[in-house]
Design an enzyme around this catalytic site. Structure first.
Site, short mmCIF file in Angstrom:
data_model
loop_
_atom_site.label_atom_id
_atom_site.label_comp_id
_atom_site.label_asym_id
_atom_site.label_seq_id
_atom_site.Cartn_x
_atom_site.Cartn_y
_atom_site.Cartn_z
CG PHE A 130 -2.01 0.96 1.23
CD1 PHE A 130 -3.21 0.66 0.61
CD2 PHE A 130 -1.85 2.20 1.81
CE1 PHE A 130 -4.25 1.57 0.59
CE2 PHE A 130 -2.90 3.13 1.79
CZ PHE A 130 -4.09 2.81 1.18
CG ASP A 199 -0.16 -2.36 7.27
OD1 ASP A 199 -1.24 -2.71 7.78
OD2 ASP A 199 0.04 -1.23 6.78
CE1 TYR A 224 -9.54 2.87 6.48
CE2 TYR A 224 -8.68 4.15 8.32
CZ TYR A 224 -8.56 3.68 7.02
OH TYR A 224 -7.45 4.01 6.28
CE LYS A 225 -7.89 -0.26 4.81
NZ LYS A 225 -6.43 -0.24 4.72
NE ARG A 384 -10.02 -2.90 -2.99
CZ ARG A 384 -9.52 -2.30 -1.92
NH1 ARG A 384 -8.37 -2.69 -1.41
NH2 ARG A 384 -10.16 -1.30 -1.34
#
Ligand code: PLP
Length: 425
Positions: A130, A199, A224-225, A384
């Site tokens: 990322f 991560d 928040y995922k 996705r």
């Protein structure tokens, strides 16, 4: 061997996690396959946030630091997250953002490497990590005279030369959903003398993780995922207890001080993970994050992470099978590994043309996924789809693929309104 809607309904009827869907507010008519980007709101969140605002802030005001445990919240929520990632109590704090936490642990890891194995001046990561992770690493390398080496996944072991200080990887790739073998990669890095930093942004609450068993060195992750903590929710940070007391992290704020309320002029770091806090935390957001984490802990009485993982793989297998069966001939490819051991909780499809517009057409039909641009060469444009086993059912998967089939079959995605790019994809 055609899969029918009835087959999918039968799978829902047998699903031990089905009742947990009630813990969430899922907008009517929406099949939400973007929980890997922003998790759905827990039903408990509005009332809890209102309570924090009206009672804790509105009435009890400054007394709330003690009376409502505000000051100890980062550690308390951290302890709940610890249960999901194989970390011991007292070794995780919920604080700051993933980017900021990464800065803190990567900096501490660089100090540790300089002390224990001077001369190691390289950080290795994946080119497809990322971007914020890579940017933070670039910034630290510039400041500290290190070099950031970016490789493809199959080149990682060859890149672990004797001058590597830290291997920094995201466990589940945000674009492809490919998952690393955490214990094996950690052991490989450490056998060459490098520190291992993970991560867990696409792992925490999505796939089983055992940081303690893997003996990793550092980890960060997102609130928040899959933790459903709400937009901008605090992230989390874990440091292997054997390292936690050895170095300061660079953002040595007062919340990481051993005795913050003595207000001494000199910084004295708190023992353990507490020193990885910086300053005053967003209490309203922390309260929402706790609601989100509690939805995952509710699964503990329904088989826990093992049951979530079983269902997640069943959902992604079903999606892949249905796409193959129903969308054949429409030029879709699969970027996500078929091997369960290498798959996170999302499926990424590729298409040479129209990937963005297809996603937009699906969103207009209530099937919310997202688009990630390719770099044209090694990586193609990606459609996705995240599968959050807490609230996605098998019938949802059937309808999602049915819509995808219709969007492709009718050419609906070619309409101009689906081909206008928005700021956030
Ligand atoms: C989502 C995500 C982030 C987000 O970082 P923020 O600081 O919350 O913006 C970072 N790293 C990875 C791998 C992610 O998937």
């Amino acid at each position: 061997m055609t899969i029918t809607l009835q087959d999918c309904r039968a799978l829902d009827a047998q699903d031990p996690l089905l009742s947990l869907r009630e813990l969430f507010h899922i907008p009517h008519g929406t099949i939400y396959l973007d929980g890997n980007s922003l998790g759905v709101m827990p039903r408990s969140a509005p009332a809890r946030v209102a309570e924090v605002v009206t009672l804790e802030w509105g009435t009890d005001l400054i007394q709330s630091w003690n009376k409502h445990g505000w000051f100890s919240k980062p550690g308390q929520v951290g302890d709940k997250i610890a249960r999901l990632i194989g970390a011991a109590p007292g070794t995780v704090v919920a604080t700051d953002s993933t980017s900021v936490n990464l800065f803190k642990v990567l900096s501490a890891a660089m100090h540790l490497a300089e002390a224990d194995s001077p001369g190691r001046k390289r950080i290795v990561s994946e080119r497809s990590n990322f971007p914020t992770d890579l940017y933070i690493a670039q910034a630290l390398c510039r400041e500290r005279g290190f070099e950031l080496v970016l490789v493809e996944p199959e080149e990682i072991s060859a890149a672990l030369t004797r001058d590597v200080a830290v291997l920094m990887l995201t466990h589940v790739n945000y674009r492809t959903g490919a998952m690393h073998d955490m214990p094996a990669v950690t052991a490989a890095a450490q056998s060459t003398g490098a520190l291992m930093l993970w991560d867990l942004a696409h792992s925490a609450g999505a796939v089983p993780v055992d940081l303690t068993a893997a003996n990793a060195d550092y980890a960060v992750g997102c609130g928040y995922k899959y933790l459903n903590g709400g937009p901008g929710a605090p992230a989390f940070v874990w440091v292997n207890p054997k390292h936690a007391d050895r170095f300061w992290q660079p953002l040595a704020g007062w919340w990481g001080h051993a005795t913050p309320f003595e207000f001494t002029p000199d910084y004295r770091p708190a023992p353990g993970i507490t020193r990885y806090q910086c300053g005053t935390q967003p209490m309203i957001s922390l309260a929402a994050l706790e609601c989100g984490v509690d939805t995952l802990l509710a699964a503990e009485t329904h088989g826990g992470m093992a049951a979530l993982r079983r269902k997640s793989l069943a959902l992604t297998d079903l999606f892949i099978s249905l796409v193959r069966e129903r969308c054949e001939g429409h030029g879709l490819g699969l970027a996500t590994p078929m091997d369960h051991a290498q798959r996170g909780s999302q499926v990424c499809l590729t298409r040479a043309e129209g990937a963005y517009a297809i996603v937009q057409a699906l969103i207009a039909r209530g099937v919310v996924g997202d688009f990630r641009a390719g770099d044209g060469d090694r990586h193609k444009d990606i459609l996705r789809f995240g599968f959050t086993p807490l609230y996605i059912g098998f019938e949802d998967v059937w309808h999602a693929v049915d819509h995808l089939h219709q969007v492709l079959q009718t050419g609906e995605w070619r309409r101009p309104e689906f081909n206008q790019k928005h700021a956030v994809t």
